[in-house]
Design a protein around this motif. Structure first.
Motif, PDB file in Angstrom:
ATOM      1  N   PRO A 451       0.901  -1.291  -0.219  1.00 10.35           N
ATOM      2  CA  PRO A 451       0.030  -0.245   0.026  1.00 10.35           C
ATOM      3  C   PRO A 451       1.407   1.475   0.103  1.00 10.35           C
ATOM      4  O   PRO A 451       2.019   1.280   0.616  1.00 10.35           O
ATOM      5  CB  PRO A 451      -0.469   0.144   1.538  1.00 10.35           C
ATOM      6  N   ALA A 452       0.350   2.445  -0.133  1.00 12.77           N
ATOM      7  CA  ALA A 452       1.091   2.980  -0.915  1.00 12.77           C
ATOM      8  C   ALA A 452       0.714   5.103  -0.182  1.00 12.77           C
ATOM      9  O   ALA A 452      -0.705   4.228  -1.075  1.00 12.77           O
ATOM     10  CB  ALA A 452       1.401   3.632  -2.399  1.00 12.77           C
ATOM     11  N   PHE A 453       0.722   5.044   0.479  1.00 18.58           N
ATOM     12  CA  PHE A 453       0.512   6.554   1.375  1.00 18.58           C
ATOM     13  C   PHE A 453      -0.086   7.939   0.192  1.00 18.58           C
ATOM     14  O   PHE A 453       1.449   7.784  -0.392  1.00 18.58           O
ATOM     15  CB  PHE A 453       0.945   7.150   2.393  1.00 18.58           C
ATOM     16  N   THR A 454      -0.524   8.473   0.139  1.00 25.58           N
ATOM     17  CA  THR A 454      -1.024   9.650  -0.554  1.00 25.58           C
ATOM     18  C   THR A 454      -0.056  10.543  -0.476  1.00 25.58           C
ATOM     19  O   THR A 454       0.466  11.613  -0.998  1.00 25.58           O
ATOM     20  CB  THR A 454      -2.700  10.347  -0.069  1.00 25.58           C
ATOM     21  N   GLN A 455       0.776  10.693   1.408  1.00 31.32           N
ATOM     22  CA  GLN A 455       1.761  11.588   1.535  1.00 31.32           C
ATOM     23  C   GLN A 455       2.427  11.418   2.657  1.00 31.32           C
ATOM     24  O   GLN A 455       1.958   9.480   3.464  1.00 31.32           O
ATOM     25  CB  GLN A 455       0.672  12.327   2.598  1.00 31.32           C
ATOM     26  N   THR A 456       3.542  11.003   2.433  1.00 31.08           N
ATOM     27  CA  THR A 456       4.638  10.532   3.453  1.00 31.08           C
ATOM     28  C   THR A 456       4.083  10.827   5.082  1.00 31.08           C
ATOM     29  O   THR A 456       4.501  10.340   5.862  1.00 31.08           O
ATOM     30  CB  THR A 456       5.895  10.451   2.817  1.00 31.08           C
ATOM     31  N   SER A 457       3.549  11.806   5.401  1.00 30.07           N
ATOM     32  CA  SER A 457       3.280  12.855   6.626  1.00 30.07           C
ATOM     33  C   SER A 457       2.221  13.576   6.348  1.00 30.07           C
ATOM     34  O   SER A 457       1.888  14.148   4.777  1.00 30.07           O
ATOM     35  CB  SER A 457       4.941  13.029   7.130  1.00 30.07           C
ATOM     36  N   TYR A 458       1.440  13.555   7.440  1.00 24.27           N
ATOM     37  CA  TYR A 458       0.796  14.377   6.979  1.00 24.27           C
ATOM     38  C   TYR A 458       0.327  15.115   8.411  1.00 24.27           C
ATOM     39  O   TYR A 458       0.997  14.729   9.662  1.00 24.27           O
ATOM     40  CB  TYR A 458      -0.564  13.529   7.716  1.00 24.27           C
ATOM     41  N   THR A 459       0.041  16.468   8.779  1.00 23.45           N
ATOM     42  CA  THR A 459      -0.251  17.528   9.647  1.00 23.45           C
ATOM     43  C   THR A 459      -1.300  17.406   9.472  1.00 23.45           C
ATOM     44  O   THR A 459      -2.008  17.990   9.338  1.00 23.45           O
ATOM     45  CB  THR A 459       0.988  18.824   9.578  1.00 23.45           C
ATOM     46  N   LEU A 460      -1.792  17.310  11.348  1.00 26.89           N
ATOM     47  CA  LEU A 460      -3.717  17.330  11.341  1.00 26.89           C
ATOM     48  C   LEU A 460      -3.089  18.816  12.776  1.00 26.89           C
ATOM     49  O   LEU A 460      -2.473  18.691  13.933  1.00 26.89           O
ATOM     50  CB  LEU A 460      -3.603  16.392  12.036  1.00 26.89           C
ATOM     51  N   ARG A 461      -4.178  19.709  12.353  1.00 24.45           N
ATOM     52  CA  ARG A 461      -4.553  21.319  13.610  1.00 24.45           C
ATOM     53  C   ARG A 461      -5.892  20.993  14.215  1.00 24.45           C
ATOM     54  O   ARG A 461      -6.724  20.989  13.399  1.00 24.45           O
ATOM     55  CB  ARG A 461      -4.227  22.427  12.866  1.00 24.45           C
ATOM     56  N   ASP A 522      -5.561  19.277  25.367  1.00 25.19           N
ATOM     57  CA  ASP A 522      -5.644  20.315  27.176  1.00 25.19           C
ATOM     58  C   ASP A 522      -4.245  20.633  26.297  1.00 25.19           C
ATOM     59  O   ASP A 522      -3.492  20.160  26.272  1.00 25.19           O
ATOM     60  CB  ASP A 522      -5.138  19.590  28.224  1.00 25.19           C
ATOM     61  N   TYR A 523      -4.324  21.957  25.522  1.00 27.25           N
ATOM     62  CA  TYR A 523      -3.179  22.721  24.700  1.00 27.25           C
ATOM     63  C   TYR A 523      -1.398  23.238  26.056  1.00 27.25           C
ATOM     64  O   TYR A 523      -0.659  22.278  25.395  1.00 27.25           O
ATOM     65  CB  TYR A 523      -3.377  23.796  23.993  1.00 27.25           C
ATOM     66  N   GLU A 524      -2.387  23.220  27.179  1.00 29.81           N
ATOM     67  CA  GLU A 524      -1.449  23.901  27.976  1.00 29.81           C
ATOM     68  C   GLU A 524      -0.608  22.389  28.762  1.00 29.81           C
ATOM     69  O   GLU A 524       0.593  22.453  29.107  1.00 29.81           O
ATOM     70  CB  GLU A 524      -2.525  24.086  29.255  1.00 29.81           C
ATOM     71  N   GLU A 530       3.157  13.352  17.480  1.00 26.50           N
ATOM     72  CA  GLU A 530       3.390  12.891  16.615  1.00 26.50           C
ATOM     73  C   GLU A 530       3.669  11.266  16.257  1.00 26.50           C
ATOM     74  O   GLU A 530       3.771  10.353  17.687  1.00 26.50           O
ATOM     75  CB  GLU A 530       4.232  12.871  15.772  1.00 26.50           C
ATOM     76  N   PHE A 531       3.095  10.449  15.587  1.00 30.17           N
ATOM     77  CA  PHE A 531       3.225   9.117  16.048  1.00 30.17           C
ATOM     78  C   PHE A 531       2.976   8.562  14.137  1.00 30.17           C
ATOM     79  O   PHE A 531       3.028   9.314  13.435  1.00 30.17           O
ATOM     80  CB  PHE A 531       1.703   8.999  16.100  1.00 30.17           C
ATOM     81  N   LEU A 552      -0.867  19.113  15.806  1.00 32.33           N
ATOM     82  CA  LEU A 552      -0.604  20.488  16.849  1.00 32.33           C
ATOM     83  C   LEU A 552      -1.912  20.643  16.916  1.00 32.33           C
ATOM     84  O   LEU A 552      -2.932  21.122  16.567  1.00 32.33           O
ATOM     85  CB  LEU A 552      -0.453  21.540  15.822  1.00 32.33           C
ATOM     86  N   VAL A 553      -2.130  20.955  18.882  1.00 34.98           N
ATOM     87  CA  VAL A 553      -2.942  21.719  19.483  1.00 34.98           C
ATOM     88  C   VAL A 553      -3.209  23.219  19.918  1.00 34.98           C
ATOM     89  O   VAL A 553      -2.321  23.417  20.154  1.00 34.98           O
ATOM     90  CB  VAL A 553      -2.959  20.712  20.665  1.00 34.98           C
ATOM     91  N   LEU A 554      -4.146  23.169  19.095  1.00 32.66           N
ATOM     92  CA  LEU A 554      -4.462  24.793  18.946  1.00 32.66           C
ATOM     93  C   LEU A 554      -5.147  25.001  20.175  1.00 32.66           C
ATOM     94  O   LEU A 554      -6.155  25.164  21.117  1.00 32.66           O
ATOM     95  CB  LEU A 554      -5.561  25.430  18.239  1.00 32.66           C
TER      96      LEU A 554
END
Length: 715
Positions: A451-461, A522-524, A530-531, A552-554
């Motif tokens: 299987p091939a991912f559409t991206q090698t890495s994902y950044t979620l906010r 909890d941002y604080e 990452e995982f 990234l926790v906003l």
């Protein structure tokens, strides 16, 4: 050739299976096994058990995919895959199959398909005495001159018996008489020829005709017989026999010659005159095939064609022609007819083994085993076999016009999943005739793509304080394979940081890659983590790949500001902040805003201080300075402390959150002491005044420094 005949020949050739391929492919040089069965044995009868000869056990036989193949129109044998018994498919007629040929042997092969192996054998058809001797002419006429000397022999027409060996014709007998006895003579080809030998001189005036019964006997048990009448006409003296101009005539005839065509003209002459000089021509010792194919004019000696010739069936004919004069004397000649071949048969292709589907990772795999044939002769029967040039296959010739279609490289289903192969067989005749056979080959999938991912890495906010089970994003992977090999399952990989409680933070839907937050973030407490995510197909063995997901926790404005210093617990020593004699508008380090300075001049009891604050937010990640409005409430050393407070509401100098996402505030109360006497110009913070103290209006007196103390509050 008629269309029906072409179809019949096609069917015949399709039944021609691998007779010699065993010699060239699987078991070169192996001697065939021999089996036998009596002719006329009923269909379904047992012939032999092949397990021992095949070297197989009963439970192995079916898995090897055995089947019987033979060369000829029909498949006359069948193999029981459960027992290994070889059985008859039909009642066999030895005379129909082999004619006079002895022994009558039908070659066949047993094809084991998995893996490919050939077992060569033959079946001998044993003759039974099922035919009686037959005279083609029921009445044999001999014209014999009365002047013939004693001891003269006369050859008479023989009988024919379709059986062979001991069951064939063995002897003749003639009815008792005083003029002739029977003499049997063996010809060079083993045929017994009956002859009458004159024992007593003939006298036409005494007996103009003699009738004898000739009996033919075979060697069967019990023997069979056939009879013919021999009628002897006694003639007057004739002292000259006919003589042919040539003893041997050789002619060539095209196989497409029309019926009625002249084949040859034979000619004989007789020196006698009258009836003794009149000649008639007849066939002598002619087989049934000759009598059906040719006709001779008894007066002219012209040899004519009475049915179509077929080079592929019979290439030559040998005709014995006898010329007999009116006195009963005869002479003979031979006509040798050679049938000339024409390119009237296209090549024929017989498929023995065919694979319709192949795994994509196999190399040099046999796709098909087939044979080609052309019943024509010379260049008309020479063949060239080919396939398209743009295919990853090649034809490998074997023995006796057998070919194998083989892959020369591993196939790739993801590039091409189906091939249409055309096998073209062309003869070298004029005009050239060809036959084409189409094969469709499907390429089956092998799990050779991870299987091939559409991206090698994902950044979620995702903003903090989210609801549990919130969908926070999706990862996606595709697999170029097919079926189960392309079905992708998603999973979370163990984190690199062993202290990260990943199992309690996020989960993933194994079917679609949807990611969910398992709890409120909890941002604080955790600003980012990452995982790894794995994607595994369901092939065997399974293939997988992985991608990195960064979350990234906003920040939300969910914390009020609080004072870091001075401490609220009162444990810190009194800290000098502002000189006692400070004028209105005085600020340590930072200039007052214009509005604050004007307010300070109007109210000399208000002091503006700079306090270190802590605010936790996305825009305010460290301690900051804020303007604090402080109103001094003390009046004199002896006076009791009063209370005052900064007016409520938002105004310049309040302790507020400046993050821009909303305003949060916090109120604090502190005691302030002036250092030294009334002439000093400094004051100090002592400790905060708790709210209940402020409500009671109690005084705060420093035991360490009995100087005048004022209290103030700020918000």
């Amino acid at each position: 050739m008629e269309p029906g005949e072409g179809k019949e020949r096609c069917l015949k050739q399709r039944q021609v299976l691998i007779f010699f391929v065993l010699l060239g492919i699987a078991q070169a040089g192996a001697e065939p096994r021999h089996y036998s069965v009596a002719e006329e044995t009923e269909s379904g009868s047992f012939v032999a058990n092949l397990l021992k000869d095949l070297g197989l056990e009963v439970d192995e036989l079916a898995a090897r995919g055995p089947r019987v193949i033979s060369k000829g129109k029909k498949l006359r044998l069948q193999l029981d895959r459960q027992t290994g018994d070889l059985l008859l498919n039909e009642k066999l007629d030895r005379e129909e199959l082999c004619g006079p040929t002895e022994p009558c042997v039908l070659p066949f092969q047993v094809l084991l398909e998995n893996p490919l192996q050939f077992f060569q054998a033959d079946l001998r058809i044993r003759d039974i005495n099922d035919h009686s001797p037959v005279f083609l002419d029921k009445e044999i006429i001999l014209k014999i001159s009365e002047s013939i000397p004693l001891g003269t022999t006369f050859l008479i027409e023989r009988a024919q018996d379709l059986d062979v060996g001991s069951n064939s014709l063995q002897s003749y007998t003639v009815s008792p008489n005083s003029h002739f006895h029977l003499k049997l003579q063996n010809s060079s080809d083993g045929i017994i020829l009956p002859q009458l030998v004159l024992d007593k001189a003939l006298d036409r005036e005494e007996q103009p005709e003699i009738r004898l019964t000739l009996m033919a006997l075979d060697g069967g048990t019990p023997p069979r017989s056939g009879t013919a009448l021999v009628r002897i006409e006694v003639l007057d003296i004739n002292d000259n026999a006919p003589e042919f101009a040539k003893l041997l005539y050789e002619v060539q005839v095209l196989e497409n010659s029309p019926i009625g065509s002249q084949v040859a003209i034979v000619s004989a002459r007789d020196l006698d005159i009258g009836a003794y000089g009149e000649i008639s021509y007849v066939f002598s010792q002619a087989s049934e095939d000759i009598r059906k194919t040719f006709r001779i004019n008894p007066k002219s000696g012209e040899l004519l064609l009475t049915q179509k010739l077929d080079f592929e069936s019979i290439q030559t004919y040998t005709l014995n022609i006898q010329a007999t004069d009116g006195g009963g004397l005869s002479g003979s000649c031979v006509v040798f007819v050679q049938v000339m071949d024409l390119n009237d048969n296209p090549p024929e292709l017989t498929m023995s083994t065919l694979i319709s589907e192949i795994a994509e990772n196999l190399q040099e795999t046999i796709i098909a085993v087939f044979s080609v044939s052309d019943p024509d002769s010379g260049d008309n029967g020479r063949m060239v076999c080919s396939i398209q040039e743009d295919l990853p296959f090649f034809l490998k010739p074997s023995v006796e016009n057998f070919y194998t279609l083989v892959t020369y490289t591993a196939l790739d289903r993801e590039t091409r999943s189906e091939y249409n192969i055309t096998i073209t067989v062309t003869d070298m005749g004029s005009p050239r005739l060809k036959t084409q056979h189409n094969i469709t080959l499907l390429v089956s999938d092998v799990n050779d793509n991870a299987p091939a991912f559409t991206q090698t890495s994902y950044t979620l906010r995702v903003r903090e304080n989210n609801s549990p089970a919130l969908h926070i994003g999706t990862v996606s992977a595709t697999d170029a394979d097919a079926g189960a090999n392309a079905q992708v399952t998603y999973s979370l990989l163990p984190p690199h940081d062993p202290h990260l409680p990943l199992a309690s933070l996020v989960s993933i839907n194994a079917d679609n890659g949807h990611l969910f937050a398992l709890r409120s973030l909890d941002y604080e407490a955790l600003q980012a983590f990452e995982f790894g995510v794995g994607a595994t197909d369901r092939g065997s063995p399974a293939l997988s790949s992985q991608a990195l997901v960064r979350v990234l926790v906003l920040d939300d404005n969910d914390n009020s500001p609080f004072v870091l210093y001075p401490l609220q617990n009162g444990s810190a020593p009194c800290t000098e902040l502002v000189p006692r004699a400070a004028e209105a508008g005085y600020l340590p380090y930072l200039p007052l805003p214009e509005a604050a300075a004007e307010q300070a001049q109007a109210d000399p009891l208000t002091v503006y201080l700079v306090i270190a604050l802590a605010a936790v937010s996305s825009l305010f990640l460290f301690s900051v300075l804020a303007f604090i409005a402080v109103r001094l409430c003390g009046r004199s050393r002896a006076a009791s402390l009063g209370r005052c407070s900064v007016p409520e509401g938002h105004f310049q100098g309040h302790l507020v959150d400046v993050g821009g996402t909303g305003t949060l505030s916090q109120s604090y109360q502190y005691e302030v002491c002036l250092r030294g006497g009334s002439g000093t110009s400094e004051f100090q913070f002592l400790k905060p005044i708790l709210p209940n103290f402020l409500a009671q209006g109690e005084e705060r007196v420093s035991e360490a420094n009995p100087s005048f103390r004022d209290s103030f509050e700020f918000s």
